[in-house]
Design a protein around this motif. Structure first.
Motif, PDB file in Angstrom:
ATOM      1  N   VAL A  30     -21.131   6.279  21.394  1.00 24.17           N
ATOM      2  CA  VAL A  30     -22.123   7.111  22.030  1.00 24.17           C
ATOM      3  C   VAL A  30     -23.344   6.819  21.228  1.00 24.17           C
ATOM      4  O   VAL A  30     -23.235   6.583  20.002  1.00 24.17           O
ATOM      5  N   PHE A  31     -24.385   6.753  22.291  1.00 27.63           N
ATOM      6  CA  PHE A  31     -25.726   6.350  21.765  1.00 27.63           C
ATOM      7  C   PHE A  31     -26.574   7.525  22.205  1.00 27.63           C
ATOM      8  O   PHE A  31     -26.350   7.996  23.350  1.00 27.63           O
ATOM      9  N   GLY A  32     -27.647   8.035  21.765  1.00 27.21           N
ATOM     10  CA  GLY A  32     -28.634   8.885  22.347  1.00 27.21           C
ATOM     11  C   GLY A  32     -28.933   9.871  21.524  1.00 27.21           C
ATOM     12  O   GLY A  32     -29.510   9.727  20.364  1.00 27.21           O
ATOM     13  N   ASP A  33     -29.343  10.984  21.904  1.00 22.05           N
ATOM     14  CA  ASP A  33     -30.011  12.236  21.499  1.00 22.05           C
ATOM     15  C   ASP A  33     -29.368  13.497  21.229  1.00 22.05           C
ATOM     16  O   ASP A  33     -27.926  13.305  21.204  1.00 22.05           O
ATOM     17  N   SER A  34     -29.910  14.284  21.316  1.00 21.47           N
ATOM     18  CA  SER A  34     -29.295  15.759  20.916  1.00 21.47           C
ATOM     19  C   SER A  34     -28.202  16.218  21.961  1.00 21.47           C
ATOM     20  O   SER A  34     -27.304  16.851  21.435  1.00 21.47           O
ATOM     21  N   PHE A 106     -23.353   7.254  17.547  1.00 21.54           N
ATOM     22  CA  PHE A 106     -24.487   6.611  16.654  1.00 21.54           C
ATOM     23  C   PHE A 106     -25.594   7.238  16.989  1.00 21.54           C
ATOM     24  O   PHE A 106     -26.785   7.433  16.606  1.00 21.54           O
ATOM     25  N   ALA A 107     -25.548   8.738  17.827  1.00 22.59           N
ATOM     26  CA  ALA A 107     -26.613   9.355  18.459  1.00 22.59           C
ATOM     27  C   ALA A 107     -27.223  10.347  17.289  1.00 22.59           C
ATOM     28  O   ALA A 107     -26.732  10.676  16.477  1.00 22.59           O
ATOM     29  N   SER A 108     -28.639  10.512  17.740  1.00 21.43           N
ATOM     30  CA  SER A 108     -29.305  11.357  16.722  1.00 21.43           C
ATOM     31  C   SER A 108     -30.191  12.176  17.479  1.00 21.43           C
ATOM     32  O   SER A 108     -31.052  11.792  18.100  1.00 21.43           O
ATOM     33  N   ALA A 109     -30.138  13.555  17.126  1.00 22.27           N
ATOM     34  CA  ALA A 109     -30.879  14.329  17.942  1.00 22.27           C
ATOM     35  C   ALA A 109     -32.689  14.326  17.626  1.00 22.27           C
ATOM     36  O   ALA A 109     -32.983  13.797  16.456  1.00 22.27           O
ATOM     37  N   GLY A 110     -33.385  14.206  18.631  1.00 23.44           N
ATOM     38  CA  GLY A 110     -34.740  14.085  18.748  1.00 23.44           C
ATOM     39  C   GLY A 110     -35.420  12.740  19.315  1.00 23.44           C
ATOM     40  O   GLY A 110     -36.484  12.698  19.481  1.00 23.44           O
ATOM     41  N   ILE A 111     -34.286  11.683  19.270  1.00 22.79           N
ATOM     42  CA  ILE A 111     -34.891  10.418  19.455  1.00 22.79           C
ATOM     43  C   ILE A 111     -34.956  10.079  21.093  1.00 22.79           C
ATOM     44  O   ILE A 111     -34.500  11.155  21.890  1.00 22.79           O
ATOM     45  N   GLY A 112     -35.722   9.201  21.544  1.00 21.37           N
ATOM     46  CA  GLY A 112     -35.952   8.797  23.013  1.00 21.37           C
ATOM     47  C   GLY A 112     -35.855   7.211  23.274  1.00 21.37           C
ATOM     48  O   GLY A 112     -35.321   6.568  22.353  1.00 21.37           O
ATOM     49  N   ILE A 113     -36.084   6.907  24.412  1.00 19.73           N
ATOM     50  CA  ILE A 113     -36.238   5.589  24.596  1.00 19.73           C
ATOM     51  C   ILE A 113     -37.388   4.851  23.671  1.00 19.73           C
ATOM     52  O   ILE A 113     -37.209   3.786  23.191  1.00 19.73           O
TER      53      ILE A 113
END
Length: 364
Positions: A30-34, A106-113
């Motif tokens: 898993v990759f990405g945001d909140s 690996f996802a982390s809240a707040g991030i974007g492209i």
């Protein structure tokens, strides 16, 4: 032969609505945001956190886990569907050698492209960092099981990616006359986002990803947090909805072009805006009471961003609410989204849904 195979897949999906069972758990990344972070931000010095009550109120222990939900999230539910365990946060000490072959989140809240998205949150795992951790994961896995098996685990994994929403709500529309809004019109910005997103996906492919579902931007203007900030009449904020309306089809087109270049259907675009819209426009048809007010929060529509905490308003029955907090869906809403990922037509899942993916991949 191809026509026969596709006919059989469609017959199976139509008749049974499920994919054939898989004999061993499929690795899951898993990759990405909140929307998909399940606890990495617990280990970071950041304001983007979900580690205090009432987050996690409907988990088995009724405690916060770092998920931005009352319970399970989309990746948790997807892992159930593919017969695997929920992917552990990569930063968690629970991700031991024994668990490593099952995958990682690996996802982390707040991030974007974009790397400048979510700057206000401080230390978060932006995409270059998530991808570097993926490389580190593969080095650890290779040391554990050998290069050939490590490559096979990554190649046959299902990957979920959630990117794009924060590039609007926590960048372009974060405040009036933001740097990005002065630099680009919305259509220009989406084109730029797609060019940067494509680079991320090519890196993933070069790192061994062979099947990935890409969640779209979602119904940006309909989240309670955006209604309270950007809507004048309590309806979905039109500017953000218009941005999502541009983003979703361009994501599908970019995926089609990239798959054509790669010579395989590696990436699948999930139109999460459309999936949510079905629920938001007629919540009662899906058994919800409201799609406008969050279950947990403060202010109009319980929509003040970041206001879900122990002193917030809290609904009694989370199953009656589409939104858990100002931006994130309840577990029940997430389950409906996963149902669309499983069985949705190409209006929702391009070029194929997850049931078809599971059938095809089980016969490779």
């Amino acid at each position: 032969m191809v026509i026969r195979l596709l006919f059989f897949v469609l017959f199976w999906v139509t008749a049974f609505g499920v994919a054939p069972e898989v004999s061993e758990p499929r690795p899951f990344f898993v990759f990405g945001d909140s929307l998909v972070d399940n606890g990495n931000n617990n280990y970071l010095f950041t304001g983007a956190r979900a580690d205090s009550p009432p987050y996690g109120i409907d988990t088995p222990l009724h405690l916060p886990t770092g998920r931005f939900s009352n319970g399970r999230t989309i990746p948790d539910i997807l892992s159930e569907v593919i017969g695997s365990e929920p992917a552990l946060p990569y930063l968690s000490p629970e991700l031991t050698d024994k668990k490593l072959p099952l995958g990682a989140n690996f996802a982390s809240a707040g991030i974007g492209i974009l790397n400048d998205t979510g700057m206000q949150f401080g230390n978060i795992l932006r995409m270059p960092v998530q991808l570097e951790y993926f490389r580190e994961y593969q080095r650890r896995l290779t040391s554990l099981v050998g290069q050939k098996q490590a490559k096979d685990i990554v190649n046959r994994a299902l990957v979920l990616v959630s990117l794009g929403g924060n590039d609007f709500v926590n960048n372009y529309y974060l405040y009036p006359f933001s740097a990005r809004s002065l630099q680009f019109t919305v259509p220009e910005y989406v084109i730029y986002l797609m060019s940067e997103y494509r680079k991320i996906l090519k890196t993933m492919y070069n790192l061994g990803v062979r099947r990935a579902i890409l969640m779209g931007s979602g119904p940006l203007g309909c989240a309670p947090g955006e209604i309270v900030q950007h809507s004048l009449d309590g309806e979905c904020a039109p500017d953000l909805q218009a941005a999502a309306q541009i983003f979703e089809p361009q994501l599908a087109q970019m995926v089609q072009n990239l798959n054509h270049e790669l010579g395989a259907d590696v990436f699948v675009a999930a139109n999460t805006k459309l999936m949510h819209n079905d629920i938001i426009t007629n919540p009662q048809a899906f058994g919800f009471e409201t799609s406008k007010t969050a279950c947990c929060g403060l202010g109009p529509y319980n929509g003040i961003p970041g206001s879900c905490n122990p002193s917030s308003n809290l609904c009694n029955n989370r199953d009656k609410f589409v939104f858990w907090d100002s931006f994130h869906p309840t577990e029940r809403a997430s389950r409906l989204i996963v149902e669309q990922m499983m069985n949705g037509t190409d209006e929702y899942m391009k070029p194929m849904n997850l049931t078809t993916i599971m059938y095809l991949d089980s016969h490779m």
